[in-house]
Design a protein around this motif. Structure first.
Motif, short mmCIF file in Angstrom:
data_model
loop_
_atom_site.label_atom_id
_atom_site.label_comp_id
_atom_site.label_asym_id
_atom_site.label_seq_id
_atom_site.Cartn_x
_atom_site.Cartn_y
_atom_site.Cartn_z
N MET A 1 0.80 -1.22 0.00
CA MET A 1 0.00 0.00 0.00
C MET A 1 0.84 1.28 0.00
O MET A 1 0.46 2.28 -0.61
CB MET A 1 -0.94 0.02 1.21
N VAL A 2 1.99 1.25 0.71
CA VAL A 2 2.70 2.50 0.97
C VAL A 2 3.98 2.64 0.16
O VAL A 2 4.23 3.69 -0.43
CB VAL A 2 3.00 2.66 2.48
N THR A 3 4.81 1.61 0.12
CA THR A 3 6.11 1.75 -0.56
C THR A 3 6.17 1.09 -1.92
O THR A 3 7.06 1.39 -2.72
CB THR A 3 7.25 1.16 0.30
N GLY A 4 5.26 0.16 -2.18
CA GLY A 4 5.34 -0.61 -3.41
C GLY A 4 6.36 -1.73 -3.37
O GLY A 4 6.61 -2.39 -4.38
N GLN A 5 6.94 -1.98 -2.21
CA GLN A 5 7.90 -3.06 -2.04
C GLN A 5 7.21 -4.42 -2.24
O GLN A 5 6.13 -4.66 -1.72
CB GLN A 5 8.50 -2.98 -0.63
N ASP A 6 7.85 -5.31 -2.98
CA ASP A 6 7.34 -6.67 -3.15
C ASP A 6 7.54 -7.43 -1.84
O ASP A 6 8.68 -7.61 -1.39
CB ASP A 6 8.11 -7.35 -4.28
N PRO A 7 6.47 -7.90 -1.19
CA PRO A 7 6.61 -8.58 0.09
C PRO A 7 7.48 -9.83 0.02
O PRO A 7 8.23 -10.11 0.97
CB PRO A 7 5.17 -8.93 0.48
N ALA A 8 7.40 -10.59 -1.06
CA ALA A 8 8.20 -11.81 -1.16
C ALA A 8 9.69 -11.47 -1.21
O ALA A 8 10.52 -12.15 -0.56
CB ALA A 8 7.80 -12.62 -2.39
N GLN A 9 10.05 -10.44 -1.94
CA GLN A 9 11.44 -10.00 -1.96
C GLN A 9 11.89 -9.55 -0.57
O GLN A 9 13.02 -9.82 -0.14
CB GLN A 9 11.63 -8.86 -2.97
N ALA A 10 11.00 -8.85 0.13
CA ALA A 10 11.32 -8.39 1.48
C ALA A 10 11.57 -9.57 2.41
O ALA A 10 12.49 -9.55 3.23
CB ALA A 10 10.18 -7.52 2.02
N VAL A 11 10.75 -10.60 2.30
CA VAL A 11 10.92 -11.79 3.14
C VAL A 11 12.29 -12.40 2.92
O VAL A 11 13.01 -12.75 3.87
CB VAL A 11 9.81 -12.82 2.84
N ARG A 12 12.69 -12.53 1.67
CA ARG A 12 13.98 -13.16 1.37
C ARG A 12 15.15 -12.33 1.88
O ARG A 12 16.19 -12.88 2.24
CB ARG A 12 14.08 -13.41 -0.13
N LEU A 13 14.98 -11.02 1.92
CA LEU A 13 16.05 -10.17 2.42
C LEU A 13 16.11 -10.18 3.95
O LEU A 13 17.17 -10.30 4.55
CB LEU A 13 15.85 -8.73 1.92
N LEU A 14 14.95 -10.07 4.60
CA LEU A 14 14.90 -9.95 6.05
C LEU A 14 15.09 -11.30 6.75
O LEU A 14 15.57 -11.36 7.88
CB LEU A 14 13.57 -9.32 6.46
N GLY A 15 14.68 -12.37 6.08
CA GLY A 15 15.00 -13.73 6.49
C GLY A 15 14.79 -14.05 7.95
O GLY A 15 13.67 -13.99 8.48
N ASP A 16 15.89 -14.38 8.63
CA ASP A 16 15.79 -14.88 10.00
C ASP A 16 15.40 -13.81 11.01
O ASP A 16 15.17 -14.12 12.18
CB ASP A 16 17.12 -15.50 10.43
N ARG A 17 15.29 -12.56 10.59
CA ARG A 17 14.85 -11.51 11.53
C ARG A 17 13.33 -11.42 11.62
O ARG A 17 12.81 -10.68 12.45
CB ARG A 17 15.44 -10.16 11.12
N ILE A 18 12.62 -12.15 10.78
CA ILE A 18 11.15 -12.13 10.82
C ILE A 18 10.69 -13.06 11.94
O ILE A 18 10.92 -14.26 11.90
CB ILE A 18 10.54 -12.58 9.48
N VAL A 19 10.01 -12.49 12.94
CA VAL A 19 9.56 -13.29 14.08
C VAL A 19 8.04 -13.30 14.24
O VAL A 19 7.51 -14.05 15.07
CB VAL A 19 10.22 -12.80 15.39
#
Length: 284
Positions: A173-191
């Motif tokens: 909604m706000v940045t246009g960032q692809d959530p799947a790409q974000a997941v792969r980058l943030l990885g083990d920090r997602i809790v």
């Protein structure tokens, strides 16, 4: 993965929300812990025992506490001593419920890590995160005004005890960032994650969006000009790609339903539960 819901989205009392989550057969519930029934300054030891039993009797656990203190997050040094104190109290409350995650918005992380505001925010998050880590808790920054690379750099600089609460709709909604790409980058920090959907209607300045919300609440901004939150499956979040990415990085925590708008959020939550069970093979 487990399925949960944010209690406040039912727009009922905490006990009524817990009962509704149990009726839907959910695994857990995220509870707002800044004011109201779950404010640490209001809960007595007897209250904690009562709510622990109330949850256990309904086979629910607390997926996370929401410790979003509002305003400009941790952007302003003069506000941070009190916000740090309150955040630590919410961490302690999380421990009382055997909960490992406290979620929060922290403000807008600057793209330039050399600017003063970046340093102020990082100092506060290191203190809060260190305290959380010493208690076996992670302080999870909710995705919002910054793209994933900026958030990733900040979280890793903040060190132990600081993670990510990934909301895919906020990215869309706000940045246009692809959530799947974000997941792969943030990885083990997602809790922890939110299960939410939405659409961007018009490109906006995320900094301005969150400034308006910080100073006047969501009512201060005509969000309908820029984005819209939708029921699950009616927005632009690609849930197949998103869930695939979460599985790839080894995430096996909560998908917590959030519905902040709509005339009948309880009905939309029921729809989200049905949608998730029909479409998400990753659910336990």
């Amino acid at each position: 993965m487990k399925l949960g819901v944010i209690s406040d989205c039912f727009r009922r009392s905490t006990e009524e929300s817990i009962a509704m989550a149990a009726e839907l057969g959910l695994d857990g519930i995220q509870i707002y812990a800044v004011s109201g029934d779950f404010c640490p300054d209001r809960l007595s030891a007897d209250d904690i025992r009562h709510y622990r039993k109330f949850l256990a009797d309904r086979h629910l656990e607390v997926s996370a506490l929401c410790g979003d203190l509002g305003g400009h997050g941790f952007e302003r040094r003069e506000d941070n001593a009190e916000k740090i104190r309150r955040t630590k109290a919410i961490v302690e409350l999380a421990c009382a419920f055997d909960c490992k995650v406290v979620t929060t918005h922290i403000g807008v992380i600057p793209a330039d890590d050399s600017c003063e505001r970046y340093g102020v925010m990082l100092e506060a998050l290191r203190e809060c995160g260190g305290y959380a880590h010493s208690h076996g808790v992670t302080l999870a920054i909710e995705t919002g005004p910054e793209v994933a690379p900026i958030l990733n750099g900040f979280v890793r600089a903040a060190g132990e005890g600081v993670g990510v609460n990934l909301d895919p709709a906020n990215f869309v909604m706000v940045t246009g960032q692809d959530p799947a790409q974000a997941v792969r980058l943030l990885g083990d920090r997602i809790v922890h994650t939110h299960l939410k959907d939405g659409k961007m209607l018009k490109k906006s300045d995320p900094v301005e969006i969150y400034r308006c919300v910080a100073e006047g609440g969501i009512e201060a901004l005509n969000v309908a000009d820029y984005f819209i939150e939708t029921p699950i499956g009616e927005g632009d979040v690609n849930f197949d790609a998103y869930l695939t990415a979460l599985t790839e990085v080894g995430y096996n925590g909560y998908l917590t339903i959030e519905r902040e708008t709509g005339a009948d959020p309880a009905a939309d939550i029921r729809h989200a539960v049905r949608y998730a069970r029909e479409h998400f093979r990753t659910l336990d």
